[in-house]
Write an enzyme that holds these catalytic residues in place. Structure first.
Site, PDB file in Angstrom:
ATOM      1  CG  ASP A 150      -2.045   0.878   1.131  1.00 29.32           C
ATOM      2  OD1 ASP A 150      -2.143   1.532   0.079  1.00 29.32           O
ATOM      3  OD2 ASP A 150      -2.959   0.998   2.189  1.00 29.32           O
ATOM      4  CG  HIS A 196      -3.110  -2.772   2.341  1.00 31.11           C
ATOM      5  ND1 HIS A 196      -1.582  -2.855   2.775  1.00 31.11           N
ATOM      6  CD2 HIS A 196      -2.819  -3.760   1.186  1.00 31.11           C
ATOM      7  CE1 HIS A 196      -0.833  -3.484   1.883  1.00 31.11           C
ATOM      8  NE2 HIS A 196      -1.411  -4.085   0.880  1.00 31.11           N
ATOM      9  CG  ASP A 219       6.056  -4.397  11.930  1.00 30.31           C
ATOM     10  OD1 ASP A 219       5.587  -4.946  11.406  1.00 30.31           O
ATOM     11  OD2 ASP A 219       5.959  -3.474  12.880  1.00 30.31           O
ATOM     12  CG  ASP A 297      -5.966  -5.090  15.530  1.00 36.39           C
ATOM     13  OD1 ASP A 297      -6.912  -4.291  15.334  1.00 36.39           O
ATOM     14  OD2 ASP A 297      -4.779  -5.088  15.728  1.00 36.39           O
TER      15      ASP A 297
END
Length: 453
Positions: A150, A196, A219, A297
């Site tokens: 993205d 995304h 990450d 989430d």
């Protein structure tokens, strides 16, 4: 042959459209004086350059589509030869019964391809994530890597492109801002992340038609046995309808709170951990129609989505995050995430019997172990009293007592719809000063209270 004809036809259409546009521009201009000729020439040249850039962009997109279609055709042909392609789904596939029961699972081979989806944005340090994935990946065919980017960040795009055909690079096409409520303007990033995720997961399951996927973010660094872990637990996810994900993450995985000598320990958890997780296509069939606009989430942790299902999680995390930069501005990273212990030794999970993690077997073994442990007060634990007892239990009876005891013992104290991080039936397992502790509700526990949030 049909694909080649389509590409040629598309090129002809673009060429004709460009020339028609140029002619229209020239015919509709008023007569120009001699002084205007140089300006007109510059403008035509600029338009030609812009059109050339756009044509190159369109050709690049067509090449990507053609390339991915060819890859999918080969993959599907190979799967058909091996007998791994499932029968066509019924017309009501993905429908969720109103009763809240888990729908019947389609037949998926335990040897199905498990792609790894890397969610990327503007971190050029994605190289660290990809290097580890490629280093530990045991099979390119079993574990293809898709990087979904993205943000349109050019430096990150160049890093991903540098891996060539070792990974598949797809780009989220909608980079626009999202209209959000006034009080959510500072959360624009969370809205874009949710958008995304929806696009990327739809590409995996709809465009490429995989039957499962391991999701990581750019990450995350993975452990040496990351692929071994998911390969071994995947059949468990297929076999047990009370499971809805496999996660590589332990929310209470700080180094002093886990037993690194028992890195093979696995648990069930009612809390959705994320941060390196495996899901099936059938779950996406269920979630996609109602996917949230932001905070995906936490939305996953709501009872309406979880529906009394659990995930599997490890004692020692198989992922760790190195990404201080992000939408949370590093606050959560500095306070907690950077202290998570990453497993550093290979555990041969595929050679182990993991059937103990199936719901019925797990509760027959885990619950007696918890409630047969002697009960201690927090003060006794903190004072290193009664060390001869070994494994112990600390009992909480309310939201406030859970939060107070968790904070005192270094456990994460937040609750989502009443569910504690890493908890199963309200029980949180961890090490405190070298001994196993179960922070647990009374044995007659009857369920989570969503008001405990």
């Amino acid at each position: 042959m049909l694909k080649k004809s389509s590409l040629v036809l598309w090129g002809v259409v673009l060429f004709v459209a460009w020339n028609a546009l140029l002619l229209f521009f020239l015919w509709t201009r008023p007569p120009a004086s001699s002084d205007d000729h140089s300006h007109l020439t510059e403008e035509v040249i600029r338009l030609a350059q812009d059109a050339e850039q756009e044509l190159e962009h369109q050709k690049d997109l067509l090449r990507q589509i053609h390339h991915y279609s060819a890859l999918w055709s080969k993959k599907r042909k190979k799967a058909e030869e091996m007998g791994r392609v499932p029968p066509a789904a019924p017309s009501n596939a993905g429908a969720v019964p109103a009763t809240g029961t888990v729908p019947h699972r389609p037949r998926i081979s335990p040897d199905a391809i498990l792609p790894v989806l890397v969610i990327a944005c503007d971190r050029s340090t994605v190289r660290r994530c990809l290097d580890k994935l490629l280093h530990y990946r045991p099979s390119r065919e079993r574990f293809p890597i898709l990087v979904s980017q993205d943000c349109g960040h050019e430096e990150t795009a160049r890093v991903i492109a540098s891996y060539g055909n070792a990974v598949m690079h797809i780009k989220q096409p909608d980079l626009s801002d999202i209209a959000v409520p006034t009080d959510h303007r500072k959360f624009q990033g969370y809205y874009k992340i949710a958008r995304h995720y929806r696009w990327a997961l739809s590409q995996v399951f709809r465009t490429f038609q995989y039957q499962a996927v391991i999701v990581v973010e750019d990450d995350l660094e993975v452990a040496p046995d990351f692929f071994e872990y998911f390969q071994a637990t995947f059949p468990l996810l297929l076999a047990d309808p009370s499971l809805w994900c496999i996660s590589a993450w332990n929310d209470n995985g700080k180094e002093q709170m886990v037993d690194a000598r028992q890195a093979e320990l696995l648990y069930r958890t009612d809390f959705f951990p994320g941060l390196g997780w495996l899901l099936l296509s059938e779950l996406w069939d269920e979630l996609e129609p109602k996917w949230p606009r932001a905070f995906w989430d936490d939305w996953m942790r709501q009872p309406e989505q979880r529906r009394d299902r659990s995930c599997v999680r490890p004692e020692v995390s198989r992922t760790m995050t190195f990404g201080r930069k992000g939408v949370s501005h590093g606050q959560f990273f500095d306070q907690y995430l950077k202290f998570i212990k990453l497993n550093d030794r290979f555990v041969p999970f595929t050679q182990m019997d993991l059937s103990y993690l199936k719901k019925e077997e797990y509760e027959h073994s885990f619950l007696p172990k918890v409630y047969s442990a002697p009960e201690l007060r927090v003060e006794e634990l903190q004072g290193n009293k009664r060390q001869e007892l070994g494994t112990v239990r600390v009992q909480y009876t309310s939201r406030d007592s859970f939060k107070a005891f968790a904070k005192a013992l270094g456990v994460m104290d937040d609750l989502k719809s009443g569910v504690p991080r890493a908890g199963y039936r309200g029980i949180v397992s961890f090490l405190y000063r070298g001994r196993r502790v179960y922070l647990a509700p009374p044995s007659d526990w009857t369920g989570y209270d969503p008001t405990w949030s």
